[in-house]
Write an enzyme that holds these catalytic residues in place. Structure first.
Site, PDB file in Angstrom:
ATOM      1  N   HIS A   1      -2.322 -26.758 -15.637  1.00 29.33           N
ATOM      2  CA  HIS A   1      -1.341 -25.764 -16.054  1.00 29.33           C
ATOM      3  C   HIS A   1      -1.978 -24.624 -16.818  1.00 29.33           C
ATOM      4  CE1 HIS A   1       2.054 -28.493 -14.999  1.00 29.33           C
ATOM      5  NE2 HIS A   1       2.462 -27.324 -14.576  1.00 29.33           N
TER       6      HIS A   1
ATOM      7  N   ARG B   1       9.271 -23.496  -0.652  1.00 33.98           N
ATOM      8  CA  ARG B   1       8.910 -24.903  -0.420  1.00 33.98           C
ATOM      9  C   ARG B   1       9.925 -25.789  -1.144  1.00 33.98           C
ATOM     10  NH1 ARG B   1       3.326 -22.669  -0.459  1.00 33.98           N
ATOM     11  NH2 ARG B   1       2.189 -23.585   1.274  1.00 33.98           N
TER      12      ARG B   1
ATOM     13  N   ARG C   1      12.520 -23.572   3.548  1.00 34.85           N
ATOM     14  CA  ARG C   1      12.012 -24.632   4.409  1.00 34.85           C
ATOM     15  C   ARG C   1      12.636 -25.951   3.997  1.00 34.85           C
ATOM     16  NH1 ARG C   1       5.763 -26.028   4.382  1.00 34.85           N
ATOM     17  NH2 ARG C   1       6.112 -26.855   2.317  1.00 34.85           N
TER      18      ARG C   1
ATOM     19  N   GLU D   1       2.879 -25.541  13.025  1.00 36.22           N
ATOM     20  CA  GLU D   1       1.740 -26.047  12.252  1.00 36.22           C
ATOM     21  C   GLU D   1       1.068 -27.239  12.922  1.00 36.22           C
ATOM     22  OE1 GLU D   1       3.025 -26.689   8.198  1.00 36.22           O
ATOM     23  OE2 GLU D   1       4.889 -27.618   8.813  1.00 36.22           O
TER      24      GLU D   1
ATOM     25  N   ASN E   1      -2.175 -23.707   7.100  1.00 37.77           N
ATOM     26  CA  ASN E   1      -2.853 -24.759   6.320  1.00 37.77           C
ATOM     27  C   ASN E   1      -2.890 -26.047   7.131  1.00 37.77           C
ATOM     28  OD1 ASN E   1      -2.597 -22.778   4.403  1.00 37.77           O
ATOM     29  ND2 ASN E   1      -0.912 -23.755   3.325  1.00 37.77           N
ATOM     30  N   ASP E   2      -1.725 -26.435   7.631  1.00 35.37           N
ATOM     31  CA  ASP E   2      -1.695 -27.650   8.443  1.00 35.37           C
ATOM     32  C   ASP E   2      -2.248 -27.402   9.840  1.00 35.37           C
ATOM     33  OD1 ASP E   2      -0.771 -29.860   6.926  1.00 35.37           O
ATOM     34  OD2 ASP E   2       1.138 -28.827   6.716  1.00 35.37           O
TER      35      ASP E   2
ATOM     36  N   ARG F   1      -7.177 -31.511   4.894  1.00 42.80           N
ATOM     37  CA  ARG F   1      -7.162 -30.387   3.958  1.00 42.80           C
ATOM     38  C   ARG F   1      -7.330 -30.835   2.510  1.00 42.80           C
ATOM     39  NH1 ARG F   1      -0.829 -28.351   4.451  1.00 42.80           N
ATOM     40  NH2 ARG F   1      -1.012 -27.476   2.390  1.00 42.80           N
TER      41      ARG F   1
ATOM     42  N   CYS G   1       2.855 -18.063   7.243  1.00 38.15           N
ATOM     43  CA  CYS G   1       3.144 -18.363   5.845  1.00 38.15           C
ATOM     44  C   CYS G   1       2.081 -19.263   5.214  1.00 38.15           C
ATOM     45  CB  CYS G   1       4.534 -18.968   5.680  1.00 38.15           C
ATOM     46  SG  CYS G   1       4.683 -20.570   6.468  1.00 38.15           S
TER      47      CYS G   1
HETATM   48  C1  PEP Z   1       1.113 -24.685   5.977  1.00 41.74           C
HETATM   49  O1  PEP Z   1       0.893 -25.828   6.389  1.00 41.74           O
HETATM   50  O2  PEP Z   1       0.416 -23.694   6.260  1.00 41.74           O
HETATM   51  C2  PEP Z   1       2.254 -24.447   5.063  1.00 41.74           C
HETATM   52  C3  PEP Z   1       2.617 -23.225   4.731  1.00 41.74           C
HETATM   53  O3  PEP Z   1       2.894 -25.535   4.561  1.00 41.74           O
HETATM   54  P1  PEP Z   1       2.312 -26.432   3.370  1.00 41.74           P
HETATM   55  O4  PEP Z   1       1.064 -25.774   2.842  1.00 41.74           O
HETATM   56  O5  PEP Z   1       3.376 -26.533   2.354  1.00 41.74           O
HETATM   57  O6  PEP Z   1       2.032 -27.716   4.082  1.00 41.74           O
HETATM   58 MG    MG Z   2       2.418 -27.323   6.168  1.00 41.45          MG
END
Ligand code: PEP
Ligand code: MG
Length: 540
Positions: free
Chosen positions: A187, A292, A328, A426, A449-450, A460, A497
């Site tokens: 934090h 989120r 989401r 994703e 990301n996924d 990841r 995103c």
């Molecule tokens: C992603 O997977 O890119 C995403 C935006 O979702 P999260 O990072 O919350 O899994």
């Molecule tokens: Mg994701």
């Protein structure tokens, strides 16, 4: 001159003298007592004072860093009320017949060690919070523990900083900070980012630096002690450039995000909770591209009720005043575990029962969220987006459930809007069938990301794989283009995103691919707007 390498948790340049921050080490002695009840009463009184102090710190922090930065003090209040923590203090006092100071110090050490040993990085970072709350009670009990920093604007160098300390520093005197411990998820790090302060962690600090001139390079992680005149000159110039840049960026506020050839791009913000809204407004986001919503579940001890969710979604929709708010549906599972979901321990959680898969197997949870979302849609411009989709059949099942919820709302004469519904892309499967998915939904949002994790087969969460992780892998970039093309063929829009959307070395390439929306952390909005407005290449 000496140069040390650390890990940057917030970028920027700071130049100034070091103020070494050493806490008075509170000496806690183990003393035998006669009256356990009286000792417990002393503990309760100290706890009550600590709660009050945290309440005051919260108020102060709200004014200085906004609600999201201040939230930590509410979390500390909650931690102080934690049954396990309190039971441990009572039990040590009663069974060992010892003083409250000793019981608190021991409990603080035990709990902090326990958190430090956890696998999840978020919980590991909570070890520092555990120490912080214990030290607060100890300082009330002993009347000590306050440390001093220089009255001059300076760079604070410390072993570690607790969030309560970071926020108590006079902001006008705090140029930056450098610590030996701490993690980028703590934090304190989050506060540094919110307060816009260059900060480095993991540097082997020395008390002898006190009063010496220093430079923090929050871009490279370098920390200079006693810089030469030549280095000083370079950094003074960089700092001026940075300030100029900040002023320049402020000129982007209120301007439309349109390329030179006239393509309007949706430049939206990613948020985790309603407390992030201040930053969204401050940075002039065009909307919210990813809320989120699972954070509502993560912050709670039990399933958030329809009413609680409705209030949160309504508040975001109202605050954004007609701008698009894409929420989401819950993405629990994998790295975001919640006890009360009672999910089985999985060999491979990233590929396990997560996100939409939970919603489809436990429709009652999904329906509660959908009801809350649809009800809130009457108060603003809400869109709903579904994570981790892999097939058209899943989208059909979602539609059936949404239709059931709408029918229930109709029967009860409850209003809702005609919300846009989209899917996150994703998984490689979703990319390959994006032509089919595009016929079913109103928009795509690519979760890079996924998508990168599943495409490159790189977990990841695993830091040992960093050298193999190439966020700009051509496979992922080609997938993005394919998704955008398939979206456009069906007349729907496609955005990004995931974190890649904020990679400014790719903004122009995204424009060339025809990406319609970028949803990024609020602080990236203005720099990206500038790149888009300057872009004069082709778009699709
Ligand atoms: C992603 O997977 O890119 C995403 C935006 O979702 P999260 O990072 O919350 O899994
Ligand atoms: Mg994701």
């Amino acid at each position: 001159m000496e140069v040390f390498k650390g890990k940057a948790i917030f970028s920027g340049i700071a130049i100034g003298p070091v103020s070494f921050y050493a806490k008075d080490q509170m000496q806690v002695k183990r003393q035998r007592i006669e009256d356990a009840d009286a000792e417990i009463n002393r503990y309760e009184a100290a706890k009550a004072t600590a709660m009050e102090q945290l309440g005051e710190l919260y108020e102060k922090a709200v004014k200085e860093v906004g609600e999201s930065g201040a939230q930590i003090f509410e979390v500390h209040q909650m931690m102080l009320e934690d049954d396990d923590y309190n039971e441990s203090v009572y039990s040590i006092i009663k069974t060992q017949m010892v003083n409250a100071e000793y019981a608190v110090a021991t409990t603080g050490d035990n709990f902090s060690e326990m958190f430090a040993a956890m696998e999840d990085e978020y919980f590991r970072a909570r070890a520092a919070d555990m120490k912080d709350i214990s030290e607060r009670i100890l300082s009330v009990l002993t009347g000590g523990g306050q440390a001093k920093i220089s009255d001059e604007p300076s760079i604070i160098v410390a072993d570690d900083l607790a969030p309560s300390e970071t926020v108590q520093f006079d902001k006008s005197k705090l140029l930056g900070f450098v610590t030996r411990h701490g993690s980028s998820n703590s934090h304190t790090a989050i506060l540094a980012r919110t307060m816009n302060i260059p900060a480095l962690i993991q540097i082997d600090i020395q008390e002898s630096w006190n009063g010496k001139m220093a430079i923090i390079d929050g871009f490279t992680g370098d920390f200079y002690i006693d810089p030469t005149d030549a280095v000083m000159e370079v950094y003074q110039a960089k700092k001026t450039e940075q300030e100029e840049r900040r002023k320049l960026l402020a000129t982007q506020k209120g301007k439309p995000t349109v390329t030179k050839s006239g393509k309007a791009v949706k430049l939206f913000a990613n948020i985790g909770s309603v407390s992030d809204l201040a930053s969204v407004l401050e940075n002039d986001a065009g909307g919210i591209g990813l809320f989120r919503s699972e954070f509502l579940y993560l912050q709670s001890d039990t399933y958030p009720t329809e009413e609680e969710q409705f209030k949160a979604y309504k508040m975001v929709a109202e605050t954004m005043a007609g701008k698009k708010v894409i929420i989401r549906t819950l993405d629990i599972g994998a790295d975001k575990q919640v006890d009360y979901f009672n999910l089985d321990k999985e060999e491979n959680p990233a590929m396990g029962l997560r996100a939409l898969r939970i919603c489809l197997t436990r429709p009652e949870i999904f329906k509660t969220q959908l009801r809350a979302l649809l009800r809130a849609s009457a108060y603003g411009n809400i869109a709903i987006m579904y994570p981790m989709v892999t097939s058209v059949e899943e989208v059909h099942r979602i539609k059936e459930i949404v239709a059931e919820v709408k029918a229930e709302l109709d029967a009860a004469s409850i209003k809702y809007a005609d919300v846009e519904q989209g899917v996150m892309i994703e998984t490689p499967a979703a990319v390959i069938i994006s032509d089919l998915l595009a016929k079913e939904v109103d928009f795509f949002s690519i979760g890079t990301n996924d998508l990168t994790q599943y495409t490159l087969a790189i977990d990841r969460q695993n830091p040992n794989l960093d050298e193999f992780y190439n966020e700009k892998h051509e496979a992922v970039l080609r997938m993005i283009e394919m998704v955008v093309d398939n979206a456009h063929k069906e007349g729907i829009w496609a955005g990004i995103c995931g974190e890649l959307g904020a990679n400014m070395s790719l903004t122009e390439r995204f424009m060339a691919m025809g990406v319609d929306e970028l949803s990024v952390s609020p602080t990236f909005i203005l720099p990206i707007r500038q790149i888009i407005r300057d872009y004069d290449g082709p778009t699709k």
